[in-house]
Write a protein that holds these residues in place. Structure first.
Motif, PDB file in Angstrom:
ATOM      1  N   ASP A   1      32.940  -9.531  14.101  1.00  0.00           N
ATOM      2  CA  ASP A   1      32.296 -10.392  15.107  1.00  0.00           C
ATOM      3  C   ASP A   1      31.386 -11.441  14.488  1.00  0.00           C
ATOM      4  O   ASP A   1      30.898 -12.330  15.183  1.00  0.00           O
ATOM      5  CB  ASP A   1      31.537  -9.550  16.125  1.00  0.00           C
ATOM      6  N   TYR A   2      31.160 -11.347  13.166  1.00  0.00           N
ATOM      7  CA  TYR A   2      30.343 -12.348  12.487  1.00  0.00           C
ATOM      8  C   TYR A   2      30.801 -12.463  11.046  1.00  0.00           C
ATOM      9  O   TYR A   2      30.612 -11.526  10.260  1.00  0.00           O
ATOM     10  CB  TYR A   2      28.858 -11.951  12.558  1.00  0.00           C
ATOM     11  N   LEU A   3      31.422 -13.590  10.715  1.00  0.00           N
ATOM     12  CA  LEU A   3      31.968 -13.766   9.366  1.00  0.00           C
ATOM     13  C   LEU A   3      30.923 -14.259   8.371  1.00  0.00           C
ATOM     14  O   LEU A   3      31.198 -14.371   7.182  1.00  0.00           O
ATOM     15  CB  LEU A   3      33.152 -14.742   9.404  1.00  0.00           C
ATOM     16  N   GLY A   4      29.727 -14.539   8.860  1.00  0.00           N
ATOM     17  CA  GLY A   4      28.682 -15.053   7.974  1.00  0.00           C
ATOM     18  C   GLY A   4      28.179 -14.047   6.963  1.00  0.00           C
ATOM     19  O   GLY A   4      27.535 -14.421   5.979  1.00  0.00           O
ATOM     20  N   ASP A   5      28.467 -12.765   7.185  1.00  0.00           N
ATOM     21  CA  ASP A   5      28.051 -11.764   6.207  1.00  0.00           C
ATOM     22  C   ASP A   5      29.248 -11.186   5.460  1.00  0.00           C
ATOM     23  O   ASP A   5      29.195 -10.075   4.942  1.00  0.00           O
ATOM     24  CB  ASP A   5      27.216 -10.660   6.865  1.00  0.00           C
ATOM     25  N   ASN A   6      30.327 -11.975   5.413  1.00  0.00           N
ATOM     26  CA  ASN A   6      31.528 -11.568   4.673  1.00  0.00           C
ATOM     27  C   ASN A   6      31.908 -12.661   3.683  1.00  0.00           C
ATOM     28  O   ASN A   6      31.662 -13.837   3.933  1.00  0.00           O
ATOM     29  CB  ASN A   6      32.699 -11.333   5.639  1.00  0.00           C
ATOM     30  N   THR A   7      32.528 -12.261   2.587  1.00  0.00           N
ATOM     31  CA  THR A   7      32.932 -13.238   1.567  1.00  0.00           C
ATOM     32  C   THR A   7      34.388 -13.028   1.174  1.00  0.00           C
ATOM     33  O   THR A   7      34.941 -11.937   1.310  1.00  0.00           O
ATOM     34  CB  THR A   7      32.074 -13.116   0.294  1.00  0.00           C
TER      35      THR A   7
ATOM     36  N   ILE B   1      36.783  -6.548   5.232  1.00  0.00           N
ATOM     37  CA  ILE B   1      35.631  -7.101   5.948  1.00  0.00           C
ATOM     38  C   ILE B   1      35.294  -6.316   7.210  1.00  0.00           C
ATOM     39  O   ILE B   1      36.098  -5.543   7.720  1.00  0.00           O
ATOM     40  CB  ILE B   1      35.845  -8.584   6.288  1.00  0.00           C
ATOM     41  N   THR B   2      34.096  -6.558   7.709  1.00  0.00           N
ATOM     42  CA  THR B   2      33.630  -5.881   8.924  1.00  0.00           C
ATOM     43  C   THR B   2      33.050  -6.908   9.888  1.00  0.00           C
ATOM     44  O   THR B   2      32.762  -8.029   9.493  1.00  0.00           O
ATOM     45  CB  THR B   2      32.535  -4.871   8.603  1.00  0.00           C
TER      46      THR B   2
HETATM   47 CA   LIG Z   1      30.947  -9.608   9.530  1.00  0.00          CA
END
Ligand SMILES: [Ca+2]
Ligand SMILES: [Ca+2]
Ligand SMILES: [Ca+2]
Length: 155
Positions: free
Chosen positions: A120-126, A154-155
């Protein structure tokens, strides 16, 4: 007795599986809109411009789209926009969605497992190259879990 034992073992596995699914579904803190938009497991994947499966719907498909910026496939004019993604794929085989830093379906990537349901939020995935995934996806492809390196889930 053997039959009963087998039944109990199967039941235990079933309960274990349910609890895993439940944990994954609640692993995110702000997935309310994603939960509401969950289509049921139907072999598809989806992406949105906003976080939590909100904002412009960028597209969805049961297939691959190796170029989110061209005029064909499940995604058009969607380059570098996705901030949340969903994997409603069936378990088994190529059930992972690999998202790519560049078009073409090769190079740096990150994978979303079917059991995770969505990110739900890709800003904390790389990606595997270390680049932040938010507003950075340009392609996707269905791959097997073995294709996704440790640390790329990813999560
Ligand atoms: Ca995420
Ligand atoms: Ca976005
Ligand atoms: Ca496309």
């Amino acid at each position: 007795m053997r039959t009963l034992g087998t039944f109990i073992a199967a039941l235990s596995l079933s309960v274990f599986g349910l609890s895993i699914t439940s944990t994954a579904a609640h692993a995110t803190t702000e997935g309310d809109i994603c939960n509401a938009k969950w289509p049921g497991r139907n072999g598809s994947m989806h992406a949105w411009d906003g976080t939590d499966c909100s904002g412009d719907y960028l597209g969805g498909t049961t297939g691959n789209d190796l170029n989110w910026g061209d005029g064909v496939g499940g995604f058009t004019n969607a380059n570098n926009r996705a901030s949340s993604v969903m994997n409603a794929g069936f378990f088994g085989g190529r059930d992972m969605v690999a998202f790519y830093f560049l078009p073409g379906g090769t190079g740096s990537y990150a994978c979303l497992a079917p059991g995770e349901l969505y990110a739900d939020y890709l800003g904390d995935n790389t990606f595997t190259n270390g680049a932040n995934m938010n507003n950075n996806i340009m392609a996707h492809k269905w791959v097997t879990p073995a294709d996704c390196a440790a640390g790329s889930w990813i999560t």
